[in-house]
Design a protein around this motif. Sequence first.
Motif, PDB file in Angstrom:
ATOM      1  N   PRO A  72      52.436  47.940  44.043  1.00  0.00           N
ATOM      2  CA  PRO A  72      51.171  47.858  44.763  1.00  0.00           C
ATOM      3  C   PRO A  72      50.964  46.441  45.313  1.00  0.00           C
ATOM      4  N   GLU A  73      49.894  46.268  46.020  1.00  0.00           N
ATOM      5  CA  GLU A  73      49.583  44.983  46.634  1.00  0.00           C
ATOM      6  C   GLU A  73      49.509  43.848  45.611  1.00  0.00           C
ATOM      7  N   THR A  74      49.203  44.174  44.372  1.00  0.00           N
ATOM      8  CA  THR A  74      49.090  43.167  43.317  1.00  0.00           C
ATOM      9  C   THR A  74      50.440  42.576  42.927  1.00  0.00           C
ATOM     10  N   ILE A 125      42.801  53.592  31.225  1.00  0.00           N
ATOM     11  CA  ILE A 125      42.416  54.489  32.322  1.00  0.00           C
ATOM     12  C   ILE A 125      42.529  53.768  33.662  1.00  0.00           C
ATOM     13  N   ILE A 126      42.112  52.528  33.717  1.00  0.00           N
ATOM     14  CA  ILE A 126      42.224  51.746  34.955  1.00  0.00           C
ATOM     15  C   ILE A 126      43.684  51.594  35.346  1.00  0.00           C
ATOM     16  N   GLY A 144      45.039  50.769  39.026  1.00  0.00           N
ATOM     17  CA  GLY A 144      44.242  49.561  39.229  1.00  0.00           C
ATOM     18  C   GLY A 144      44.646  48.436  38.296  1.00  0.00           C
ATOM     19  N   VAL A 145      43.979  47.316  38.478  1.00  0.00           N
ATOM     20  CA  VAL A 145      44.139  46.157  37.603  1.00  0.00           C
ATOM     21  C   VAL A 145      42.788  45.944  36.927  1.00  0.00           C
ATOM     22  N   PRO A 146      42.764  45.829  35.603  1.00  0.00           N
ATOM     23  CA  PRO A 146      41.495  45.685  34.901  1.00  0.00           C
ATOM     24  C   PRO A 146      40.726  44.432  35.339  1.00  0.00           C
ATOM     25  N   ASP A 147      39.452  44.609  35.575  1.00  0.00           N
ATOM     26  CA  ASP A 147      38.551  43.509  35.902  1.00  0.00           C
ATOM     27  C   ASP A 147      37.545  43.404  34.754  1.00  0.00           C
ATOM     28  N   PRO A 148      37.466  42.243  34.093  1.00  0.00           N
ATOM     29  CA  PRO A 148      36.590  42.136  32.922  1.00  0.00           C
ATOM     30  C   PRO A 148      35.145  42.564  33.188  1.00  0.00           C
TER      31      PRO A 148
END
Length: 187
Positions: free
Chosen positions: A23-25, A97-98, A103-107
């Motif tokens: 992914p873009e990350t 789940i993220i 996705g990437v976890p965001d606090p």
Amino acid sequence: MPSPIMMDLENDAEHYCTCSECPETQISKRTTTRIMFGVLQAMQDLRYEAERLDPNTVIDDVDLRCTYPYNWIPPDVGELHREALIGAHNILLVIYIILQDGGVPDPQAIREICEKEEDQLQFTSDYIQCGGTVSYILDELTNQVEGDLRGDAYYVDSDELEEALEQIRPCALDNNLNYWRAALGLD
């Protein structure tokens, strides 16, 4: 043009995707799978530890609090109750789940989810109240995966993990946690 994260890292071949599936990350699927296995193992171990304790048990044994799976709770917390272990488990569930959704976890997003879904994600507030943070869990998860990669402490079932990794196309970014750390804002 490389992403801003990529420009901060060295510009050699091992810092570019070679599988065309990242992914873009720039966090490879194999790296994400390795992290997800770490999350699942931690969840299982935290749940097991919490189930063996009576509700509202105070965990005051300093030596015990320095061992796995208590490492998911910051060492300098005040009074630690069994419910904080369940809270840490549930925060890891949200992280899983993220990741599973790509996705990437965001606090901040994780905190908001835990607050919004308090009925389903019980005791996350107990974890926060005893001094735990989402950032601490993400940092501990990263340290655990790094330790597993070094062979220092293998917390996941290596056969199951290797079998899962064999199903995913290799990439030069595999096992590179620099992009993961950058995406999370960890140093």
